[in-house]
Write a protein that holds these residues in place. Structure first.
Motif, PDB file in Angstrom:
ATOM      1  N   ARG A 246       0.835  -1.198   0.000  1.00 23.57           N
ATOM      2  CA  ARG A 246       0.000   0.000   0.000  1.00 23.57           C
ATOM      3  C   ARG A 246       0.872   1.251   0.000  1.00 23.57           C
ATOM      4  NH1 ARG A 246      -3.332   2.862  -1.983  1.00 23.57           N
ATOM      5  NH2 ARG A 246      -4.539   0.941  -2.171  1.00 23.57           N
ATOM      6  N   HIS A 247       1.991   1.213   0.734  1.00 23.37           N
ATOM      7  CA  HIS A 247       2.919   2.344   0.727  1.00 23.37           C
ATOM      8  C   HIS A 247       3.413   2.617  -0.692  1.00 23.37           C
ATOM      9  CE1 HIS A 247       6.326   4.941   1.751  1.00 23.37           C
ATOM     10  NE2 HIS A 247       7.067   4.158   0.980  1.00 23.37           N
ATOM     11  N   GLU A 248       3.781   1.562  -1.421  1.00 24.63           N
ATOM     12  CA  GLU A 248       4.236   1.747  -2.795  1.00 24.63           C
ATOM     13  C   GLU A 248       3.129   2.354  -3.659  1.00 24.63           C
ATOM     14  OE1 GLU A 248       6.253  -1.325  -4.842  1.00 24.63           O
ATOM     15  OE2 GLU A 248       7.475  -1.955  -3.132  1.00 24.63           O
ATOM     16  N   ALA A 249       1.913   1.847  -3.521  1.00 21.76           N
ATOM     17  CA  ALA A 249       0.799   2.374  -4.312  1.00 21.76           C
ATOM     18  C   ALA A 249       0.567   3.851  -4.019  1.00 21.76           C
ATOM     19  CB  ALA A 249      -0.467   1.565  -4.027  1.00 21.76           C
ATOM     20  N   ASP A 250       0.615   4.223  -2.742  1.00 20.79           N
ATOM     21  CA  ASP A 250       0.415   5.625  -2.366  1.00 20.79           C
ATOM     22  C   ASP A 250       1.528   6.506  -2.923  1.00 20.79           C
ATOM     23  OD1 ASP A 250      -1.881   4.956  -1.011  1.00 20.79           O
ATOM     24  OD2 ASP A 250      -0.925   4.892   0.967  1.00 20.79           O
ATOM     25  N   PHE A 251       2.763   6.028  -2.860  1.00 18.28           N
ATOM     26  CA  PHE A 251       3.885   6.811  -3.382  1.00 18.28           C
ATOM     27  C   PHE A 251       3.747   7.029  -4.882  1.00 18.28           C
ATOM     28  CE2 PHE A 251       7.971   6.994  -5.529  1.00 18.28           C
ATOM     29  CZ  PHE A 251       8.593   8.052  -4.881  1.00 18.28           C
ATOM     30  N   LEU A 252       3.440   5.968  -5.617  1.00 18.53           N
ATOM     31  CA  LEU A 252       3.362   6.062  -7.074  1.00 18.53           C
ATOM     32  C   LEU A 252       2.214   6.960  -7.532  1.00 18.53           C
ATOM     33  CD1 LEU A 252       4.067   2.314  -7.893  1.00 18.53           C
ATOM     34  CD2 LEU A 252       5.610   4.239  -8.291  1.00 18.53           C
ATOM     35  N   ALA A 253       1.188   7.104  -6.688  1.00 19.15           N
ATOM     36  CA  ALA A 253       0.048   7.957  -7.028  1.00 19.15           C
ATOM     37  C   ALA A 253       0.166   9.359  -6.432  1.00 19.15           C
ATOM     38  CB  ALA A 253      -1.249   7.305  -6.538  1.00 19.15           C
ATOM     39  N   SER A 254       1.279   9.649  -5.776  1.00 19.96           N
ATOM     40  CA  SER A 254       1.418  10.914  -5.060  1.00 19.96           C
ATOM     41  C   SER A 254       1.741  12.073  -6.000  1.00 19.96           C
ATOM     42  CB  SER A 254       2.524  10.803  -4.000  1.00 19.96           C
ATOM     43  OG  SER A 254       3.798  10.674  -4.622  1.00 19.96           O
ATOM     44  N   GLU A 255       1.382  13.279  -5.578  1.00 22.59           N
ATOM     45  CA  GLU A 255       1.721  14.478  -6.336  1.00 22.59           C
ATOM     46  C   GLU A 255       3.237  14.679  -6.372  1.00 22.59           C
ATOM     47  OE1 GLU A 255      -0.321  17.923  -5.021  1.00 22.59           O
ATOM     48  OE2 GLU A 255      -2.333  17.066  -5.297  1.00 22.59           O
ATOM     49  N   GLU A 256       3.901  14.316  -5.288  1.00 19.00           N
ATOM     50  CA  GLU A 256       5.356  14.460  -5.221  1.00 19.00           C
ATOM     51  C   GLU A 256       6.030  13.669  -6.337  1.00 19.00           C
ATOM     52  OE1 GLU A 256       8.755  13.869  -1.766  1.00 19.00           O
ATOM     53  OE2 GLU A 256       7.245  12.297  -2.028  1.00 19.00           O
ATOM     54  N   PHE A 257       5.602  12.428  -6.542  1.00 17.77           N
ATOM     55  CA  PHE A 257       6.203  11.600  -7.582  1.00 17.77           C
ATOM     56  C   PHE A 257       5.802  12.097  -8.968  1.00 17.77           C
ATOM     57  CE2 PHE A 257       6.088   7.632 -10.225  1.00 17.77           C
ATOM     58  CZ  PHE A 257       7.456   7.497 -10.339  1.00 17.77           C
ATOM     59  N   ALA A 258       4.562  12.532  -9.128  1.00 16.42           N
ATOM     60  CA  ALA A 258       4.120  13.069 -10.417  1.00 16.42           C
ATOM     61  C   ALA A 258       4.949  14.293 -10.802  1.00 16.42           C
ATOM     62  CB  ALA A 258       2.640  13.426 -10.353  1.00 16.42           C
ATOM     63  N   HIS A 259       5.228  15.149  -9.831  1.00 19.83           N
ATOM     64  CA  HIS A 259       6.044  16.337 -10.095  1.00 19.83           C
ATOM     65  C   HIS A 259       7.465  15.934 -10.480  1.00 19.83           C
ATOM     66  CE1 HIS A 259       7.405  20.457  -9.857  1.00 19.83           C
ATOM     67  NE2 HIS A 259       8.338  20.119  -8.994  1.00 19.83           N
ATOM     68  N   PHE A 260       7.988  14.920  -9.836  1.00 21.03           N
ATOM     69  CA  PHE A 260       9.328  14.420 -10.139  1.00 21.03           C
ATOM     70  C   PHE A 260       9.416  13.972 -11.597  1.00 21.03           C
ATOM     71  CE2 PHE A 260      12.098  10.591 -10.313  1.00 21.03           C
ATOM     72  CZ  PHE A 260      13.319  11.192 -10.046  1.00 21.03           C
ATOM     73  N   LEU A 261       8.375  13.307 -12.095  1.00 17.05           N
ATOM     74  CA  LEU A 261       8.375  12.830 -13.473  1.00 17.05           C
ATOM     75  C   LEU A 261       8.240  13.967 -14.478  1.00 17.05           C
ATOM     76  CD1 LEU A 261       6.095   9.667 -13.242  1.00 17.05           C
ATOM     77  CD2 LEU A 261       8.568   9.715 -13.520  1.00 17.05           C
ATOM     78  N   MET A 262       7.575  15.036 -14.091  1.00 18.25           N
ATOM     79  CA  MET A 262       7.288  16.121 -15.026  1.00 18.25           C
ATOM     80  C   MET A 262       8.485  17.040 -15.255  1.00 18.25           C
ATOM     81  SD  MET A 262       3.424  17.129 -13.822  1.00 18.25           S
ATOM     82  CE  MET A 262       3.372  18.553 -14.914  1.00 18.25           C
ATOM     83  N   ARG A 263       9.374  17.141 -14.285  1.00 18.78           N
ATOM     84  CA  ARG A 263      10.493  18.067 -14.450  1.00 18.78           C
ATOM     85  C   ARG A 263      11.720  17.328 -14.985  1.00 18.78           C
ATOM     86  NH1 ARG A 263      10.707  17.112  -8.713  1.00 18.78           N
ATOM     87  NH2 ARG A 263      12.788  16.406  -8.053  1.00 18.78           N
ATOM     88  N   PRO A 264      12.622  18.039 -15.655  1.00 15.90           N
ATOM     89  CA  PRO A 264      13.858  17.392 -16.110  1.00 15.90           C
ATOM     90  C   PRO A 264      14.637  16.837 -14.919  1.00 15.90           C
ATOM     91  CG  PRO A 264      13.579  19.523 -17.160  1.00 15.90           C
ATOM     92  CD  PRO A 264      12.543  19.439 -16.075  1.00 15.90           C
ATOM     93  N   PHE A 265      15.200  15.679 -15.105  1.00 13.64           N
ATOM     94  CA  PHE A 265      16.009  15.058 -14.060  1.00 13.64           C
ATOM     95  C   PHE A 265      17.409  15.654 -14.152  1.00 13.64           C
ATOM     96  CE2 PHE A 265      18.665  11.429 -12.546  1.00 13.64           C
ATOM     97  CZ  PHE A 265      18.166  11.363 -11.259  1.00 13.64           C
ATOM     98  N   ASP A 266      17.742  16.523 -13.227  1.00 15.28           N
ATOM     99  CA  ASP A 266      18.987  17.283 -13.293  1.00 15.28           C
ATOM    100  C   ASP A 266      20.154  16.428 -12.807  1.00 15.28           C
ATOM    101  OD1 ASP A 266      20.979  19.107 -13.335  1.00 15.28           O
ATOM    102  OD2 ASP A 266      20.110  20.469 -11.854  1.00 15.28           O
ATOM    103  N   CYS A 267      20.964  15.965 -13.746  1.00 15.28           N
ATOM    104  CA  CYS A 267      22.101  15.128 -13.375  1.00 15.28           C
ATOM    105  C   CYS A 267      23.122  15.884 -12.531  1.00 15.28           C
ATOM    106  CB  CYS A 267      22.780  14.574 -14.628  1.00 15.28           C
ATOM    107  SG  CYS A 267      21.758  13.401 -15.540  1.00 15.28           S
ATOM    108  N   GLU A 268      23.122  17.210 -12.619  1.00 21.35           N
ATOM    109  CA  GLU A 268      24.087  17.987 -11.851  1.00 21.35           C
ATOM    110  C   GLU A 268      23.866  17.804 -10.355  1.00 21.35           C
ATOM    111  OE1 GLU A 268      26.080  22.441 -11.936  1.00 21.35           O
ATOM    112  OE2 GLU A 268      24.228  22.026 -13.031  1.00 21.35           O
ATOM    113  N   ALA A 269      22.621  17.506  -9.972  1.00 18.36           N
ATOM    114  CA  ALA A 269      22.324  17.285  -8.560  1.00 18.36           C
ATOM    115  C   ALA A 269      22.961  15.996  -8.047  1.00 18.36           C
ATOM    116  CB  ALA A 269      20.814  17.234  -8.345  1.00 18.36           C
TER     117      ALA A 269
END
Length: 314
Positions: free
Chosen positions: A259-282
């Motif tokens: 259930r924790h995995e399901a909640d994480f994958l459906a979270s706004e936090e994860f959706a935002h992570f997918l929408m922005r460029p993944f900055d390799c510099e970080a």
């Protein structure tokens, strides 16, 4: 998993009717085989007719007590049942329950032969680079998770063995059979309660790093990278409910971690992570300086069905 009690449900078939063909989660360790037990005697307990279990199968394999012909027979029967359930279509890809398909020696080679014979070309290689609990200096190890300490330690030891086995043996066997897989894999380190954004982002950088280095050595042109992420979202099973293949469910299946995995994958936090460029510099510590300073990776979710049939053995 075609040995599961719900594999013939109308709901399941309806769900996939308008979607790409799913993959086969080959089961050699839990529940009952598709073949009559007498036809695959080295895979089952003679008293119960059930598979030997996650650790029992591995012990029998190490002792030389598992027959290659039995694995081929059962794997072939499961691929055939899959085709029966999905109107003759072969599985879109294949992997193994509890990663038994990637064990060194005859398990990996028999799986590869059976998959190729069934017309399946895409498979899972569960080899994850730099598992965080093996890195003493990794600050990620200081994060706590809501799991029992000893149970977590046992799981981590098992997953470390899985990754080592796949890295050493499975790739060679799968390549010899003409199978293909993504250029990188992750999910062992983010299983259950260990799935959180900082862990996912850091491990993704660690998996992308060798792929980016390899591609940069071949060409300066942008390229598409494929990284499989293994997840287990779902609801906890109740005690007494049948698990995979009809056995009593294991602790992970009964816990709140799915259930924790399901909640994480459906979270706004994860959706935002997918929408922005993944900055390799970080994650400059994970990548060569010329890549970290100049490139960002755009992430998108996809499926095995979309992956090109090109093997990328890293």
């Amino acid at each position: 998993m075609v040995t599961g009690s719900a594999c013939r449900s109308a709901e399941l078939r309806s769900f996939f009717a308008s979607r790409p063909t799913p993959g086969l989660h080959l089961n050699l360790t839990e529940g009952r085989p598709v073949c009559p037990p007498g036809q695959v005697p080295s895979l089952v307990n003679p008293d119960t007719g059930r598979f030997l279990g996650k650790l029992g199968f591995r012990a029998a394999l190490s002792a030389g007590q598992v027959s290659r012909s039995d694995i081929l027979a059962e794997a072939g029967a499961q691929f055939a049942r899959f085709a029966e359930l999905f109107d003759g279509r072969p599985a879109g890809h294949a992997d193994g329950h509890q990663h038994a398909h990637s064990l060194p020696g005859l398990a990996a080679s028999a799986f590869a032969e059976a998959a190729a014979a069934a017309g399946v070309h895409r498979v899972r290689v569960p080899a994850e680079c730099r598992l965080p609990w093996l890195d003493v200096g990794d600050e990620d190890n200081n994060k706590t998770v809501e799991t029992d300490g000893e149970a977590q330690s046992q799981r981590r030891r098992f997953l470390t063995d899985v990754s080592n086995d796949a890295a050493i043996a499975a790739k060679q066997e799968f390549a010899s059979a003409g199978l293909t897989w993504p250029g990188a894999f992750m999910g062992l380190s983010s299983m259950g309660a260990e799935m959180r954004l900082d862990r996912v982002a850091r491990q993704l950088a660690r998996q992308l790093s060798p792929a980016l280095i390899k591609l940069r050595s071949m060409s300066d042109e942008p390229a598409e990278l494929w990284c499989e992420w293994m997840v287990h979202p779902g609801e906890p099973c109740l005690p007494g409910e049948p698990g995979c293949g009809g056995d009593p469910v294991d602790e992970f299946a009964c816990s709140s971690e799915r259930r924790h995995e399901a909640d994480f994958l459906a979270s706004e936090e994860f959706a935002h992570f997918l929408m922005r460029p993944f900055d390799c510099e970080a994650f400059a510590a994970e990548l060569p300086s010329d890549i970290a300073a100049s490139e960002a990776v755009r992430l998108r979710l996809s499926s095995f069905h979309d992956m090109p049939l090109v093997t990328q053995p890293l």
